[in-house]
Design a protein around this motif. Structure first.
Motif, mmCIF file in Angstrom:
data_model
loop_
_atom_site.group_PDB
_atom_site.id
_atom_site.type_symbol
_atom_site.label_atom_id
_atom_site.label_comp_id
_atom_site.label_asym_id
_atom_site.label_seq_id
_atom_site.Cartn_x
_atom_site.Cartn_y
_atom_site.Cartn_z
ATOM 1 N N VAL A 115 0.819 -1.211 0.000
ATOM 2 C CA VAL A 115 0.000 0.000 0.000
ATOM 3 C C VAL A 115 0.854 1.262 0.000
ATOM 4 O O VAL A 115 0.608 2.161 -0.811
ATOM 5 N N PRO A 116 1.900 1.390 0.840
ATOM 6 C CA PRO A 116 2.721 2.596 0.766
ATOM 7 C C PRO A 116 3.433 2.754 -0.590
ATOM 8 O O PRO A 116 3.569 3.867 -1.089
ATOM 9 N N LEU A 117 3.887 1.620 -1.174
ATOM 10 C CA LEU A 117 4.525 1.714 -2.493
ATOM 11 C C LEU A 117 3.541 2.214 -3.542
ATOM 12 O O LEU A 117 3.870 3.093 -4.351
ATOM 13 N N ALA A 118 2.329 1.671 -3.538
ATOM 14 C CA ALA A 118 1.321 2.101 -4.517
ATOM 15 C C ALA A 118 0.908 3.546 -4.268
ATOM 16 O O ALA A 118 0.816 4.333 -5.219
ATOM 17 N N LEU A 119 0.665 3.927 -3.028
ATOM 18 C CA LEU A 119 0.308 5.314 -2.735
ATOM 19 C C LEU A 119 1.420 6.267 -3.129
ATOM 20 O O LEU A 119 1.166 7.357 -3.648
ATOM 21 N N GLY A 120 2.664 5.858 -2.895
ATOM 22 C CA GLY A 120 3.803 6.683 -3.308
ATOM 23 C C GLY A 120 3.874 6.842 -4.811
ATOM 24 O O GLY A 120 4.147 7.935 -5.325
ATOM 25 N N PHE A 142 1.321 6.658 -6.932
ATOM 26 C CA PHE A 142 0.229 7.524 -7.357
ATOM 27 C C PHE A 142 0.505 8.981 -7.007
ATOM 28 O O PHE A 142 0.160 9.883 -7.773
ATOM 29 N N ALA A 143 1.118 9.233 -5.858
ATOM 30 C CA ALA A 143 1.441 10.600 -5.452
ATOM 31 C C ALA A 143 2.537 11.201 -6.340
ATOM 32 O O ALA A 143 2.541 12.402 -6.593
ATOM 33 N N LYS A 144 3.454 10.373 -6.815
ATOM 34 C CA LYS A 144 4.523 10.868 -7.697
ATOM 35 C C LYS A 144 3.990 11.303 -9.057
ATOM 36 O O LYS A 144 4.409 12.315 -9.589
ATOM 37 N N VAL A 145 3.083 10.500 -9.616
ATOM 38 C CA VAL A 145 2.609 10.793 -10.976
ATOM 39 C C VAL A 145 1.494 11.830 -10.995
ATOM 40 O O VAL A 145 1.257 12.452 -12.023
ATOM 41 N N GLU A 146 0.827 12.028 -9.883
ATOM 42 C CA GLU A 146 -0.302 12.953 -9.838
ATOM 43 C C GLU A 146 -0.447 13.550 -8.438
ATOM 44 O O GLU A 146 -1.446 13.347 -7.771
ATOM 45 N N PRO A 147 0.546 14.321 -7.976
ATOM 46 C CA PRO A 147 0.541 14.773 -6.591
ATOM 47 C C PRO A 147 -0.631 15.696 -6.227
ATOM 48 O O PRO A 147 -1.068 15.699 -5.090
#
Length: 179
Positions: free
Chosen positions: A162-167, A169-174
């Motif tokens: 979950v943290p890897l996926a959230l990270g 998603f936050a990188k590509v669309e913060p």
């Protein structure tokens, strides 16, 4: 009354990041993780990615991705069940995770219970549809054992997935990520 979600306006980086996350999870779940199964129960990496999408982008996106990812999981070899069971389960998971998302970036203590609940709900929906469809692989007596092992596996892996996926998603669309 507002119109439904506008999927034609979904940003390409979000689509690519989601496709990459689901693809990696699907390949690992169907190829590597069956060798690590405990009593035949394999961790649900795809479910955890759907949880992350629901947390990051809301209930509607989680629901749509849950259906697509679940259908891919239903059709991926070595599928031994009726197609549509994982699609239904992950659709519910994506929606519930999106509804439980907060407006701020959650801490582990906030999203870990969501991942645990989603694992329980997703595994339950999958197992109960198996019972309803008279799947011979599902026994009523084994349901509780399967649920406990599945939730334990998923909660342990949620600490990484979950943290890897959230990270991602936050990188590509913060500016658009809820979590």
């Amino acid at each position: 009354m507002s119109p439904g979600p506008r999927f034609s306006s979904v940003p390409l980086p979000r689509v690519l990041a989601t496709l990459i996350a689901v693809s990696v999870a699907l390949v690992l779940q169907t190829s590597l993780f069956p060798h690590l199964a405990i009593n035949g129960v394999v961790p649900d990496l795809v479910l955890l990615v759907v949880v992350a999408v629901g947390l990051a982008h809301g209930a509607e996106t989680g629901l749509v991705l849950g259906f697509g990812a679940g259908l891919l999981l239903d059709l991926a070899p070595p599928a031994d069940h009726y197609a549509g069971r994982w699609a239904l389960a992950l659709m519910v998971v994506g929606y519930v995770a999106g509804r439980l998302a907060s407006a701020a970036r959650p801490r582990v203590g906030q999203w870990l219970p969501v991942a645990a609940a989603a694992s329980f709900v997703g595994t339950s929906v999958f197992a109960l549809t198996g019972l309803a469809l008279r799947d011979p692989a599902v026994g009523v007596g084994e349901l509780l054992r399967v649920e406990v092992v599945a939730v334990a596996w998923d909660v342990a892996l949620a600490l990484v997935v979950v943290p890897l996926a959230l990270g991602l998603f936050a990188k590509v669309e913060p500016d658009r990520v809820l979590a």
